[in-house]
Write a protein that holds these residues in place. Structure first.
Motif, PDB file in Angstrom:
ATOM      1  N   GLU A 306       1.607  -1.136  -0.052  1.00 38.92           N
ATOM      2  CA  GLU A 306       0.369  -0.172   0.197  1.00 38.92           C
ATOM      3  C   GLU A 306       1.459   1.456   0.273  1.00 38.92           C
ATOM      4  N   ASN A 307       2.323   1.455   0.975  1.00 36.45           N
ATOM      5  CA  ASN A 307       2.251   2.019   1.425  1.00 36.45           C
ATOM      6  C   ASN A 307       2.749   2.285  -0.347  1.00 36.45           C
ATOM      7  N   ALA A 308       3.661   1.687  -1.225  1.00 31.22           N
ATOM      8  CA  ALA A 308       4.245   1.803  -2.668  1.00 31.22           C
ATOM      9  C   ALA A 308       3.749   2.410  -3.845  1.00 31.22           C
ATOM     10  N   ILE A 309       2.475   2.366  -3.103  1.00 29.59           N
ATOM     11  CA  ILE A 309       1.355   3.434  -4.872  1.00 29.59           C
ATOM     12  C   ILE A 309       1.152   4.555  -4.413  1.00 29.59           C
ATOM     13  N   ILE A 310       1.862   4.901  -3.021  1.00 29.70           N
ATOM     14  CA  ILE A 310       2.354   7.003  -3.301  1.00 29.70           C
ATOM     15  C   ILE A 310       3.020   7.374  -4.511  1.00 29.70           C
ATOM     16  N   LYS A 311       2.338   9.012  -4.992  1.00 33.38           N
ATOM     17  CA  LYS A 311       3.194   9.024  -6.144  1.00 33.38           C
ATOM     18  C   LYS A 311       4.898   9.095  -5.800  1.00 33.38           C
ATOM     19  N   GLY A 312       5.309   9.139  -6.338  1.00 31.85           N
ATOM     20  CA  GLY A 312       6.807   7.756  -6.647  1.00 31.85           C
ATOM     21  C   GLY A 312       7.487   6.667  -5.779  1.00 31.85           C
ATOM     22  N   GLY A 313       6.727   6.524  -5.296  1.00 25.03           N
ATOM     23  CA  GLY A 313       6.857   5.153  -4.234  1.00 25.03           C
ATOM     24  C   GLY A 313       6.988   3.661  -5.945  1.00 25.03           C
ATOM     25  N   LYS A 314       7.230   2.495  -5.854  1.00 27.35           N
ATOM     26  CA  LYS A 314       7.755   1.660  -5.874  1.00 27.35           C
ATOM     27  C   LYS A 314       6.973   0.971  -7.339  1.00 27.35           C
ATOM     28  N   TYR A 315       5.433   1.528  -6.687  1.00 31.02           N
ATOM     29  CA  TYR A 315       3.987   0.374  -7.287  1.00 31.02           C
ATOM     30  C   TYR A 315       2.947   1.708  -8.103  1.00 31.02           C
ATOM     31  N   GLU A 316       3.871   3.017  -7.902  1.00 28.73           N
ATOM     32  CA  GLU A 316       2.667   4.305  -8.968  1.00 28.73           C
ATOM     33  C   GLU A 316       2.095   4.035  -9.222  1.00 28.73           C
ATOM     34  N   LYS A 317       2.326   3.507 -10.250  1.00 33.91           N
ATOM     35  CA  LYS A 317       1.857   3.066 -12.076  1.00 33.91           C
ATOM     36  C   LYS A 317       1.518   1.825 -11.509  1.00 33.91           C
ATOM     37  N   TYR A 318       1.447   1.337 -10.585  1.00 38.91           N
ATOM     38  CA  TYR A 318       0.609  -0.171 -10.948  1.00 38.91           C
ATOM     39  C   TYR A 318      -0.407  -0.616  -9.471  1.00 38.91           C
ATOM     40  N   PRO A 319      -0.524   0.244  -9.043  1.00 34.62           N
ATOM     41  CA  PRO A 319      -2.055   0.463  -7.470  1.00 34.62           C
ATOM     42  C   PRO A 319      -2.826  -1.001  -8.048  1.00 34.62           C
ATOM     43  N   ALA A 320      -3.425  -1.264  -8.734  1.00 32.41           N
ATOM     44  CA  ALA A 320      -4.777  -2.511  -8.441  1.00 32.41           C
ATOM     45  C   ALA A 320      -2.924  -4.005  -8.561  1.00 32.41           C
ATOM     46  N   TYR A 321      -2.394  -4.344  -9.245  1.00 31.36           N
ATOM     47  CA  TYR A 321      -1.309  -5.019  -9.006  1.00 31.36           C
ATOM     48  C   TYR A 321      -0.502  -5.400  -7.704  1.00 31.36           C
ATOM     49  N   ALA A 322      -0.333  -3.746  -6.743  1.00 35.77           N
ATOM     50  CA  ALA A 322       0.638  -3.781  -5.560  1.00 35.77           C
ATOM     51  C   ALA A 322      -0.862  -4.150  -4.814  1.00 35.77           C
ATOM     52  N   GLY A 323      -2.365  -3.901  -4.832  1.00 33.45           N
ATOM     53  CA  GLY A 323      -3.784  -4.410  -4.258  1.00 33.45           C
ATOM     54  C   GLY A 323      -3.914  -6.204  -4.621  1.00 33.45           C
ATOM     55  N   ARG A 324      -3.270  -6.442  -5.157  1.00 34.19           N
ATOM     56  CA  ARG A 324      -3.126  -7.821  -4.678  1.00 34.19           C
ATOM     57  C   ARG A 324      -2.155  -8.342  -4.228  1.00 34.19           C
ATOM     58  N   MET A 325      -1.014  -8.024  -4.566  1.00 35.73           N
ATOM     59  CA  MET A 325      -0.512  -9.255  -3.340  1.00 35.73           C
ATOM     60  C   MET A 325      -0.516  -9.571  -2.223  1.00 35.73           C
ATOM     61  N   ALA A 326      -0.724  -9.324  -1.718  1.00 33.65           N
ATOM     62  CA  ALA A 326      -0.731  -9.398  -0.102  1.00 33.65           C
ATOM     63  C   ALA A 326      -1.550 -10.926  -0.486  1.00 33.65           C
ATOM     64  N   GLU A 327      -2.663 -10.798  -1.006  1.00 33.86           N
ATOM     65  CA  GLU A 327      -3.898 -11.920  -1.659  1.00 33.86           C
ATOM     66  C   GLU A 327      -2.909 -13.251  -1.565  1.00 33.86           C
ATOM     67  N   ASN A 328      -2.068 -13.085  -3.432  1.00 35.82           N
ATOM     68  CA  ASN A 328      -1.202 -13.424  -3.907  1.00 35.82           C
ATOM     69  C   ASN A 328      -0.505 -14.151  -2.703  1.00 35.82           C
ATOM     70  N   ALA A 329       0.325 -13.814  -1.975  1.00 36.33           N
ATOM     71  CA  ALA A 329       1.303 -14.352  -1.000  1.00 36.33           C
ATOM     72  C   ALA A 329       0.576 -15.431   0.112  1.00 36.33           C
ATOM     73  N   THR A 330      -0.754 -14.878   0.970  1.00 33.12           N
ATOM     74  CA  THR A 330      -1.069 -16.178   1.531  1.00 33.12           C
ATOM     75  C   THR A 330      -1.773 -17.279   0.729  1.00 33.12           C
ATOM     76  N   ARG A 331      -2.428 -17.192  -0.653  1.00 29.57           N
ATOM     77  CA  ARG A 331      -2.338 -17.990  -1.435  1.00 29.57           C
ATOM     78  C   ARG A 331      -1.424 -19.017  -1.637  1.00 29.57           C
ATOM     79  N   ILE A 332       0.070 -18.422  -1.559  1.00 30.21           N
ATOM     80  CA  ILE A 332       1.021 -19.474  -2.253  1.00 30.21           C
ATOM     81  C   ILE A 332       1.585 -19.615  -0.923  1.00 30.21           C
ATOM     82  N   ALA A 333       1.811 -19.139   1.211  1.00 26.97           N
ATOM     83  CA  ALA A 333       2.020 -19.730   1.857  1.00 26.97           C
ATOM     84  C   ALA A 333       1.390 -20.423   2.693  1.00 26.97           C
ATOM     85  N   SER A 334      -0.278 -20.694   2.218  1.00 26.68           N
ATOM     86  CA  SER A 334      -1.109 -21.726   2.732  1.00 26.68           C
ATOM     87  C   SER A 334      -1.010 -22.884   1.571  1.00 26.68           C
ATOM     88  N   LEU A 335      -0.616 -23.009   0.809  1.00 26.05           N
ATOM     89  CA  LEU A 335       0.204 -24.330  -0.729  1.00 26.05           C
ATOM     90  C   LEU A 335       1.188 -24.967   0.197  1.00 26.05           C
TER      91      LEU A 335
END
Length: 354
Positions: A306-335
């Protein structure tokens, strides 16, 4: 799993990222029918959308053969059993007098061919299987994703509906679809619940370039649900003529034997391990956080995205992708945890997954 990925990368002579994506695809195919992943105060599917870039002759097919060997063998056995059951049903049906046929069909419906994965087809066909044949868990795995992105499902007329359907199944396991067609289709189910669908795609630059730039696929949140791997090709660096390579046989690699053995155990679990509902569907296990630290680890990762989507952040241009990363992480961890025989997540699991 690390050893399995290393073994597949060695035998197929592909980058570890390609082998890793394929192993994740196999794990999701096997486990999505059994477990859910924790996220915030709810539980979500562990299905994954995967896209790996690989040019022709880069080893995509060989990698899938090794990562999905047990899945394909299991499907083959299910197909064999269906043929036997269907032949028996047909023989029984022929032996019934015509006056009793209606009662026979009412009490003895034809067997349904169960499908764990497909390598070609259309989304409309998959939707029909899930709605009308009670297929609760399926994967589309192919080393030629042109069949998916270039097919009828994704043409200009169907594309928006297709990606909306897929996004709903990824997030909620829910499908709401009115199917056009003959009267029997129209009389079928229009909604299905508790579905699981994994996309495990590999393809060439020429095929994936257009969909990756598609504003609808990005804007509607379809592509942001994906995990991508674009590793450099191994072409020109592979070795074929050494004694070690010429005597190599993946079937006898102990790392792969252990991996395949565990995959088989998950595909064919002890009958008492999972409860079923009144319709015979498996009641999924909700993977839980082992402790407060594990829950904090996922929350911290979600916050960092979330912090990385602010202006100048790593994911500034990719907020939709950043918003799904934690969901993918918990899926992978569960697998990963379920593969190791656990039904709780530790902070270490989530650290490795993220």
């Amino acid at each position: 799993l690390c050893e399995a990925v290393e073994a597949i990368a060695h035998h197929a002579q592909v980058p570890p990222a390609m082998a890793g994506q394929c192993v994740l695809g196999a794990l999701a195919t096997i486990s999505q029918q059994y477990i859910n992943a924790p996220f915030s105060d709810e539980y979500i599917p562990v299905s994954l959308f995967l896209l790996t870039r690989g040019a022709s002759t880069d080893g995509k097919n060989r990698t899938v053969r090794l990562s999905h060997q047990t899945v394909k063998n299991y499907q083959k056995e299910m197909d064999r059993k269906f043929r036997e059951d269907f032949a028996t049903w047909q023989a029984d049906k022929r032996a019934v007098p015509r006056k009793d046929l209606e009662n026979f069909l009412h009490g003895n419906p034809p067997p349904v061919q169960k499908t764990l994965f497909v390598s070609s087809g259309t989304l409309q066909g998959i939707v029909s299987e899930m709605l009308n044949n009670n297929q609760k868990s399926m994967t589309w795995v192919t080393a030629d994703c042109g069949q998916f992105f270039g097919g009828y499902s994704m043409d200009d007329k169907n594309g928006s509906k297709t990606i909306a359907d897929l996004s709903d199944v990824w997030s909620e396991g829910y499908l709401d679809s009115i199917i056009k067609g003959n009267q029997s289709q129209q009389a079928g189910n229009k909604r299905a619940y508790d579905l699981r669908f994994t996309l495990d795609l590999q393809g060439q630059d020429e095929i994936i370039r257009k969909p990756l730039a598609d504003p609808i696929m990005n804007g509607q949140g379809f592509l942001p649900r994906f995990l991508f791997a674009f590793p450099d090709s191994m072409r020109g660096k592979r070795v074929y003529n050494t004694p070690e390579r010429m005597n190599d046989n993946s079937d006898y690699d102990p790392r792969l034997q252990r991996y395949w053995q565990e995959c088989n155990a998950l595909l064919d679990p002890v009958p008492t391990k999972f409860e079923t509902d009144g319709e015979g569907n498996i009641i999924k296990i909700n993977i839980a956080f082992a402790d407060r630290q594990a829950k904090q680890a996922l929350a911290d990762y979600q916050q960092s995205c979330e912090n990385a989507i602010i202006k100048g952040g790593k994911y500034e241009k990719y907020p939709a992708y950043a918003g799904r990363m934690a969901e993918n992480a918990t899926r992978i961890a569960s697998l990963m945890a379920f593969f190791e025989g656990r039904i709780t997540l530790t902070a270490d699991d989530l650290g490795r997954a993220s």
